[in-house]
Motif scaffolding. Structure first.
Motif, mmCIF file in Angstrom:
data_model
loop_
_atom_site.group_PDB
_atom_site.id
_atom_site.type_symbol
_atom_site.label_atom_id
_atom_site.label_comp_id
_atom_site.label_asym_id
_atom_site.label_seq_id
_atom_site.Cartn_x
_atom_site.Cartn_y
_atom_site.Cartn_z
ATOM 1 N N ASP A 187 7.424 11.585 -2.876
ATOM 2 C CA ASP A 187 6.237 10.745 -2.696
ATOM 3 C C ASP A 187 5.271 11.069 -3.833
ATOM 4 N N TYR A 217 0.946 15.186 3.058
ATOM 5 C CA TYR A 217 0.297 13.943 3.474
ATOM 6 C C TYR A 217 1.092 12.771 2.911
ATOM 7 N N HIS A 218 1.434 11.818 3.757
ATOM 8 C CA HIS A 218 2.242 10.683 3.294
ATOM 9 C C HIS A 218 1.717 9.341 3.769
ATOM 10 N N GLY A 219 0.517 9.305 4.363
ATOM 11 C CA GLY A 219 -0.040 8.018 4.769
ATOM 12 C C GLY A 219 -0.362 7.979 6.247
ATOM 13 N N LYS A 243 -1.382 4.170 -5.528
ATOM 14 C CA LYS A 243 -2.722 4.570 -5.994
ATOM 15 C C LYS A 243 -3.061 4.153 -7.429
ATOM 16 N N ILE A 275 2.808 9.051 -4.813
ATOM 17 C CA ILE A 275 1.705 8.095 -4.706
ATOM 18 C C ILE A 275 0.420 8.694 -5.278
ATOM 19 N N ALA A 276 0.210 10.000 -5.068
ATOM 20 C CA ALA A 276 -0.977 10.653 -5.641
ATOM 21 C C ALA A 276 -0.705 11.176 -7.050
ATOM 22 N N SER A 326 0.865 -1.187 0.000
ATOM 23 C CA SER A 326 0.000 0.000 0.000
ATOM 24 C C SER A 326 0.892 1.224 0.000
ATOM 25 N N GLY A 327 0.294 2.369 -0.228
ATOM 26 C CA GLY A 327 1.076 3.594 -0.262
ATOM 27 C C GLY A 327 1.787 3.869 1.059
ATOM 28 N N SER A 328 1.058 3.714 2.158
ATOM 29 C CA SER A 328 1.666 3.986 3.465
ATOM 30 C C SER A 328 2.868 3.076 3.694
ATOM 31 N N GLU A 364 5.842 15.757 -1.415
ATOM 32 C CA GLU A 364 5.033 15.443 -2.593
ATOM 33 C C GLU A 364 5.382 16.487 -3.658
ATOM 34 N N VAL A 366 5.835 4.264 1.837
ATOM 35 C CA VAL A 366 6.484 5.386 2.527
ATOM 36 C C VAL A 366 7.316 4.872 3.700
HETATM 37 C C1 LIG Z 1 -2.671 8.215 -0.409
HETATM 38 C C2 LIG Z 1 -1.275 8.628 -0.176
HETATM 39 C C3 LIG Z 1 -0.414 7.853 0.627
HETATM 40 C C4 LIG Z 1 -0.884 6.619 1.363
HETATM 41 O O1 LIG Z 1 -1.284 5.594 0.501
HETATM 42 P P1 LIG Z 1 -2.277 4.441 1.034
HETATM 43 O O2 LIG Z 1 -2.339 3.483 -0.114
HETATM 44 O O3 LIG Z 1 -3.571 5.110 1.338
HETATM 45 O O4 LIG Z 1 -1.643 3.853 2.247
HETATM 46 C C5 LIG Z 1 0.878 8.298 0.773
HETATM 47 N N1 LIG Z 1 1.325 9.404 0.161
HETATM 48 C C6 LIG Z 1 0.535 10.156 -0.630
HETATM 49 C C7 LIG Z 1 1.091 11.375 -1.306
HETATM 50 C C8 LIG Z 1 -0.800 9.804 -0.815
HETATM 51 O O5 LIG Z 1 -1.592 10.566 -1.569
#
Ligand SMILES: *Cc1c(COP(=O)(O)O)cnc(C)c1O
Length: 436
Positions: free
Chosen positions: A250, A149-151, A282, A252-253, A115-117, A216, A120
């Motif tokens: 990061d 935001y990083h999780g 994501k 992820i988004a 997962s994203g978290s 981010e 990280v």
């Molecule tokens: C959503 C997000 C995360 C966490 O990802 P999850 O899959 O929800 O754990 C980490 N960093 C950023 C920038 C995000 O947008």
């Protein structure tokens, strides 16, 4: 299906299921979803909603996508999962090849996380083990921008904005990190070097204990939907080099086209700005299932493996899940063959055009757009339950948070569907629904 014969037991849900960021005892209302296809979410009561959220940045191709369905079923008939310790498989290898082909060099070592978290956490641990390997064990702190935001796991939470991340709740447990004011909320016009002064100050005074800067690139997502100038990235790279700290992006988004570039790091003034470690997630599987990746340079991997442990200390049960990797491969293939660049550019222009009139409304503080992301910031926190009900009545799925009402639709959305989303936002604010 009959409109009056819902099949989903939302009462049970209300009494027993946790949903994100809502009370388990007095939850906000939830809408039962029967299916989804293209950009339409079909509710259990028969209503259809145009999706403005891509299920939190992920469903970039929309729902029920034939190529992704095929990839999942083909892989399902071979194997859904095998452990990654001592075993490997084509989906993980193919996915890593495709990812590395998209990412700038010298990023080269892929960790497939669940997962994203977790991605990280993995990035933070890589940075810590790297400095142990480099015999600089005092470098244990992370620097990030406020409003980031990083999780939601503990390491990730420690680098989230201290206020919106509610650090006070976990004060005695959470690692104490360093935070700098984020750059100005601006993408165009001149880059203001002063906007990086707070971060430069932290690095100048505390670099001996700083392991990495984690941010981010260009868009701060869940922490505030802020957009900042791409030249910040070049400056960050130079500062991290100067003060001998790692740089973690990061994405992820922002990854996979959302900001108009394949990765937001390409918004740098000099072109792609290359971090030492990057996280993606994501949209990696086109929103089909959970999968993320942390990719680092050989230099970082070498340092990690020179540390006392001799190996990287992380290994999730579902690492490299073949089913998720196979769908991710198909999603990246779709990106390669479909015109995501022109789709995202068209969405960007339309969002600029259609959200501009929101600026005339007294309740609106700011309107900003980048790629397939459109944000209308109002002056007071919205009443989510009220505005959500209005949006559903209008046939759209938009879920605001705090003062931000925003859309980030699937790239395949038709122009008239996008107009329905932007109209709904304007109507809600103009008629004061959920807005104080
Ligand atoms: C959503 C997000 C995360 C966490 O990802 P999850 O899959 O929800 O754990 C980490 N960093 C950023 C920038 C995000 O947008």
């Amino acid at each position: 299906m009959s409109n009056n014969n819902p099949n989903i037991d939302v009462d049970f849900d209300k009494n027993h299921l946790w949903h994100p960021y809502t009370s388990a005892l007095n939850p906000l209302p939830c809408f039962g979803v029967a299916s989804a296809s293209g950009v339409r979410i079909k509710l259990d009561d028969g209503r259809e909603l145009i999706d403005g959220m891509s299920s939190w940045w992920s469903a970039i191709h929309g729902y029920n996508v034939p190529a992704l369905n095929d990839a999942a079923t083909t892989q399902l008939s071979k194997m859904s999962h095998v452990m990654f310790g001592g075993l490997t498989h084509a989906p993980a290898i193919e996915l890593s090849k495709k990812l590395l082909a998209l990412l700038p060099k010298p990023l080269s070592q892929v960790f497939l996380a669940d997962s994203g978290s977790v991605a990280v956490e993995v990035a933070l641990k890589m940075a810590l083990q790297y400095w142990q390997g480099k015999l600089q064990p005092a470098k244990t702190k992370f620097v990030s921008f406020k409003r980031g935001y990083h999780g939601d796991t503990f390491g990730a939470m420690s680098v989230c904005d201290p206020k919106t991340g509610m650090h006070s709740l976990f004060e005695n447990v959470l690692a104490k990190q360093l935070f700098a004011e984020p750059p100005k909320n601006i993408t165009e016009g001149e880059f203001d070097p002063a906007s990086l002064e707070p971060l430069a100050q932290l690095l100048a005074t505390q670099h001996e204990q700083i392991a990495a800067v984690i941010i981010e690139p260009v868009v701060q997502g869940a922490g505030g939907m802020r957009i900042y100038h791409g030249a910040v990235l070049d400056q960050l790279r130079a500062l991290c080099d100067h003060y001998n700290t790692l740089l973690i992006f990061d994405e992820i988004a922002t990854g996979f086209g959302r900001t108009g570039k394949m990765f937001a790091l390409e918004h740098g003034e000099s072109g792609a700005v290359v971090p030492d470690i990057i996280t993606v997630g994501k949209a990696l599987t086109g929103g089909y299932m959970t999968l993320a990746a942390t990719v680092c340079t050989k230099e970082v991997a070498n340092g990690v493996c020179e540390s006392e442990a001799g190996v990287f200390m992380h290994g999730p049960t579902f690492m490299g899940n073949p089913l998720a990797c196979a769908v991710a491969c198909a999603s990246l293939d779709l990106l390669a063959t479909q015109q995501w660049q022109s789709q995202v550019a068209a969405i960007e222009q339309q969002l600029h055009r259609e959200l501009a009139k929101c600026r005339d409304l007294a309740a609106v503080a700011d309107v900003r757009v980048i790629g397939a992301i459109g944000v209308v910031e109002v002056r007071e926190d919205v009443n989510v339950a009220e505005i959500q009900a209005f949006f559903v009545e209008q046939g759209v799925w938009i879920r605001p948070f705090g003062t931000r009402i925003y859309v980030m639709p699937p790239y395949v959305i038709a122009a008239e569907d996008l107009t329905q989303l932007t109209d709904a936002i304007y109507q809600a604010i103009a008629s004061g629904v959920g807005i104080s």
